[in-house]
Motif scaffolding. Structure first.
Motif, PDB file in Angstrom:
ATOM      1  N   VAL A   1      18.885   8.762  60.223  1.00 54.19           N
ATOM      2  CA  VAL A   1      19.835   9.688  59.970  1.00 54.19           C
ATOM      3  C   VAL A   1      20.180  10.852  58.825  1.00 54.19           C
ATOM      4  N   THR A   2      19.499  11.722  58.214  1.00 54.15           N
ATOM      5  CA  THR A   2      18.793  12.214  57.293  1.00 54.15           C
ATOM      6  C   THR A   2      20.819  13.342  56.936  1.00 54.15           C
ATOM      7  N   SER A   3      21.239  13.909  57.805  1.00 55.78           N
ATOM      8  CA  SER A   3      22.276  15.292  58.193  1.00 55.78           C
ATOM      9  C   SER A   3      23.452  14.922  59.054  1.00 55.78           C
ATOM     10  N   VAL A   4      25.046  14.528  58.808  1.00 53.56           N
ATOM     11  CA  VAL A   4      26.369  15.009  59.484  1.00 53.56           C
ATOM     12  C   VAL A   4      26.371  16.108  60.083  1.00 53.56           C
ATOM     13  N   HIS A   5      27.255  16.383  60.795  1.00 56.94           N
ATOM     14  CA  HIS A   5      27.867  17.675  60.475  1.00 56.94           C
ATOM     15  C   HIS A   5      28.597  17.682  62.072  1.00 56.94           C
ATOM     16  N   MET A   6      29.801  18.114  61.666  1.00 54.01           N
ATOM     17  CA  MET A   6      31.436  17.705  62.598  1.00 54.01           C
ATOM     18  C   MET A   6      31.386  19.299  63.439  1.00 54.01           C
ATOM     19  N   GLU A   7      31.675  19.325  64.538  1.00 58.90           N
ATOM     20  CA  GLU A   7      31.626  20.452  65.834  1.00 58.90           C
ATOM     21  C   GLU A   7      33.180  20.232  66.531  1.00 58.90           C
ATOM     22  N   PRO A   8      33.603  21.892  66.721  1.00 60.08           N
ATOM     23  CA  PRO A   8      34.776  22.006  67.461  1.00 60.08           C
ATOM     24  C   PRO A   8      35.084  20.372  67.974  1.00 60.08           C
ATOM     25  N   ASP A   9      34.253  19.778  68.783  1.00 62.12           N
ATOM     26  CA  ASP A   9      34.818  19.047  69.578  1.00 62.12           C
ATOM     27  C   ASP A   9      33.288  17.753  70.050  1.00 62.12           C
ATOM     28  N   GLY A  10      33.026  17.469  68.942  1.00 53.86           N
ATOM     29  CA  GLY A  10      32.098  16.125  68.414  1.00 53.86           C
ATOM     30  C   GLY A  10      31.543  16.503  67.368  1.00 53.86           C
ATOM     31  N   TRP A  11      30.210  15.909  67.658  1.00 55.16           N
ATOM     32  CA  TRP A  11      29.511  15.246  66.459  1.00 55.16           C
ATOM     33  C   TRP A  11      27.740  15.968  66.172  1.00 55.16           C
TER      34      TRP A  11
END
Ligand SMILES: Cc1cc2nc3c(=O)[nH]c(=O)nc-3n(C[C@H](O)[C@H](O)[C@H](O)COP(=O)(O)OP(=O)(O)OC[C@H]3O[C@@H](n4cnc5c(N)ncnc54)[C@H](O)[C@@H]3O)c2cc1C
Length: 321
Positions: free
Chosen positions: A114-124
């Protein structure tokens, strides 16, 4: 159906995954390794095997003891009477077997760093080195805390200072693990495991007596913390030979057929976060856990696997609640 991504297929990640999948969650476990298990690690050597991560598992809690002795794990675990302080458990053909048993039936993607993590309005949404992207409602990050801090380093808007403080509390020591293939048995006394209180060497195991390498004698040497720190980024082969030269009373030079050295930058926890996991202050669930969570020093090095197990269970409980 609720869904979860788990980063890390070690003892803690697999335990959390089993619990969530058992309650109907759609769980995807991602690991950068070629197989599962993390530090529950066993390497094949010619016709034999050697454990190069965890050596023996102990249980202090009734919950972990119940799991170790349950029908579910009977095929994977055996007792090893190496520990004068109580029962020790090992994987039947190496510690990695315990992880494989836990992984049975789960959706696991290996060789996915895993190289990057992004938060979205309803999850990941997480992205991996292969260019793939995975999405879920919740994210469990169950890798050593220094690696978690690096992973989330670029996503500085995701973590608050309280989250970073929690992760920064956790400290590990390094360990060099030397795997020796032998062409004749050494002279390590029964039952095959020795805590050596030497300046350079912490532990020596005979994997044939341990029962995980029946067809070929092999040995595992764990360097002391001081030796590991000094040689961590040096010539590993030379370090391995230096350790072996101090053990000719147990492993005579003429018996040694091959030597391999594995470097663990994060081996055993020296300072843990007191709670079994940390929930980040994000709007959608993000939890950090693993063996660095749920304990106070001084640490018994043989209770690390138990701490990882309990962390995985408590993380799953928190999501299920
Ligand atoms: C040499 C050695 C001896 C030990 N001896 C003992 C012992 O005798 N008894 C004991 O109880 N404990 C022992 N331990 C400690 C024990 O092995 C660990 O506490 C336990 O296995 C940790 O489990 P975990 O799930 O928390 O982490 P890990 O097993 O480290 O799992 C984390 C996983 O995350 C993966 N990962 C990391 N970064 C990423 C990324 N960016 N993307 C995808 N995947 C990623 C890794 O590949 C790994 O599989 C020993 C450890 C070592 C190294």
């Amino acid at each position: 159906m609720s869904s979860c991504i788990i980063i890390g297929a070690g003892m803690a990640g697999l335990t959390a995954a089993q619990q969530l999948a058992g309650r109907g969650w759609r769980v995807t476990v991602l690991d950068k390794g070629r197989g599962v298990g993390g530090r529950l690690a066993t390497r094949r050597l010619t016709n034999g095997r050697a454990d190069h991560g965890a050596q023996v598992i102990r249980a202090e809690s009734a919950e972990f003891r119940a799991w170790l002795t349950s029908a579910d794990t009977e095929a994977a675990l055996a007792e090893w009477p190496v520990d004068p302080a109580g029962t020790g458990w090992i994987g039947r053909d190496g510690m990695n077997r315990v992880a494989k048993q836990l992984a049975d039936g789960l959706t696991i993607e290996t060789e996915q760093t895993v190289t990057s993590v992004h938060m979205e309005p309803d999850g990941w949404r997480v992205e991996t080195k292969t260019g793939q992207s995975f999405q879920a409602d919740a994210l469990l990050c169950i890798i050593p805390a220094p690696q978690a801090l690096t992973l989330f380093g670029d996503a500085s808007n995701l973590l608050r200072s309280t989250d970073r403080d929690a992760l920064q509390q956790i400290q590990y020591e390094p360990c060099l693990s030397v795997l020796v293939t032998l062409n004749q048995s050494g002279s390590i006394p029964a039952p095959g495991g020795l805590w050596l209180d030497r300046p350079d060497i912490a532990w020596l195991a005979d994997n044939q007596q341990k029962g995980i390498s029946p067809d070929q004698p092999t040995a595992t040497i764990l360097a002391s913390t001081a030796f590991s720190q000094t040689h961590l980024d040096g010539d590993l082969n030379a370090a391995g030979q230096q350790l072996l030269a101090q053990l000719t009373d147990y492993l005579p030079a003429e018996a040694v057929a091959d030597v391999q050295v594995h470097r663990w930058r994060y081996s055993q926890v020296t300072q843990a976060y007191p709670e079994p996991f940390h929930r980040a202050a994000t709007t959608v669930p993000l939890l950090f856990g693993g063996d660095g969570f749920g304990g106070a020093a001084p640490f018994d090095p043989h209770l690390n696997v138990e701490r990882a197990f309990l962390s995985g269970r408590r993380m799953a409980d928190a999501l299920l609640a």
